[in-house]
Design a protein around this motif. Structure first.
Motif, short mmCIF file in Angstrom:
data_model
loop_
_atom_site.label_atom_id
_atom_site.label_comp_id
_atom_site.label_asym_id
_atom_site.label_seq_id
_atom_site.Cartn_x
_atom_site.Cartn_y
_atom_site.Cartn_z
N PRO A 111 0.82 -1.21 0.00
CA PRO A 111 0.00 0.00 0.00
C PRO A 111 0.86 1.26 0.00
N LYS A 112 0.21 2.39 -0.32
CA LYS A 112 0.89 3.68 -0.23
C LYS A 112 1.16 4.01 1.24
N GLY A 147 4.79 4.34 5.48
CA GLY A 147 4.53 5.05 4.23
C GLY A 147 5.53 4.59 3.20
N LYS A 148 5.05 4.40 1.98
CA LYS A 148 5.93 3.91 0.91
C LYS A 148 7.16 4.83 0.79
N PRO A 149 8.36 4.24 0.82
CA PRO A 149 9.59 5.03 0.79
C PRO A 149 9.68 5.94 -0.44
N ASN A 150 10.29 7.09 -0.21
CA ASN A 150 10.53 8.08 -1.26
C ASN A 150 9.27 8.62 -1.92
N THR A 151 8.17 8.63 -1.15
CA THR A 151 6.92 9.22 -1.61
C THR A 151 6.42 10.16 -0.52
N LYS A 152 5.39 10.92 -0.84
CA LYS A 152 4.79 11.79 0.18
C LYS A 152 4.21 10.98 1.33
N TRP A 153 3.94 9.70 1.09
CA TRP A 153 3.36 8.85 2.14
C TRP A 153 4.38 8.49 3.21
N GLU A 154 5.66 8.48 2.87
CA GLU A 154 6.70 8.27 3.88
C GLU A 154 6.72 9.46 4.85
N THR A 155 6.64 10.65 4.32
CA THR A 155 6.58 11.86 5.15
C THR A 155 5.31 11.87 5.98
N PHE A 156 4.20 11.52 5.36
CA PHE A 156 2.92 11.45 6.05
C PHE A 156 3.00 10.48 7.24
N ALA A 157 3.60 9.31 7.01
CA ALA A 157 3.72 8.31 8.08
C ALA A 157 4.56 8.85 9.24
N ASN A 158 5.67 9.50 8.92
CA ASN A 158 6.51 10.06 9.98
C ASN A 158 5.76 11.10 10.80
N LYS A 159 5.05 11.98 10.13
CA LYS A 159 4.27 13.01 10.84
C LYS A 159 3.16 12.38 11.68
#
Length: 162
Positions: A111-112, A135-147
């Motif tokens: 998933p994203k 969040g999928k690495p190197n996508t906006k979803w990685e940043t979203f997951a961290n936040k």
């Protein structure tokens, strides 16, 4: 673990349910996301999750919340139910169950974004609520997951249902 094409039959859906009593990630099945042009959340609430304490063998009860933003595939809900039921006689710590559930779903769906949150009933006067996300690495979803992880559980929860 099976990726189901739209024209194929889902093997668990519509058949007599045969429950497995030991952890089995091969029960998970997926189907194709027909809405690749839209980002959306899918949320599962699983209020009857059980596993066993790996030390004492006592049962642990939880509600498991799974939320994800699909990419190419979605998990079929009955296969998810059978998969979660396969934890019934599985001995593991709460935290390991939650992380394993997430990793199995990532492996199957890619998933994203995904998060899994377990709200375990107290045993010995304490409840444990492990949370994990990805969040999928190197996508906006990685940043979203961290936040989202940074903000997770930032306000105290009123615990009146356990």
């Amino acid at each position: 673990m099976n990726h189901i094409q739209p024209e194929q039959e889902l093997s668990h859906l519509g058949e007599k349910t045969n429950y497995e009593y030991q952890y089995n990630p091969n029960l998970l099945e997926t189907f194709t996301n027909r809405h690749l042009d839209v980002d959306y959340f899918v949320k599962f609430n699983c209020p009857e999750f059980t596993s066993l304490c790996p030390i004492t063998g006592q049962p642990d009860f939880a509600t498991i919340y799974i939320s994800y933003i699909p990419d190419q595939k979605l998990v079929e809900s009955k296969s998810l139910k059978l998969y979660l039921f396969s934890y019934r006689n599985h001995g593991d710590f709460h935290e390991n169950c939650i992380v394993t559930i997430m990793k199995d779903l990532i492996k199957e769906m890619d998933p994203k974004y995904i998060e899994v949150w377990g709200k375990f009933l107290p045993r010995g006067g304490i409840s444990i609520d492990p949370y994990v996300n990805y969040g999928k690495p190197n996508t906006k979803w990685e940043t979203f997951a961290n936040k989202r992880l940074e903000q997770h559980d930032i306000t105290l929860e009123k615990v009146d249902n356990r």
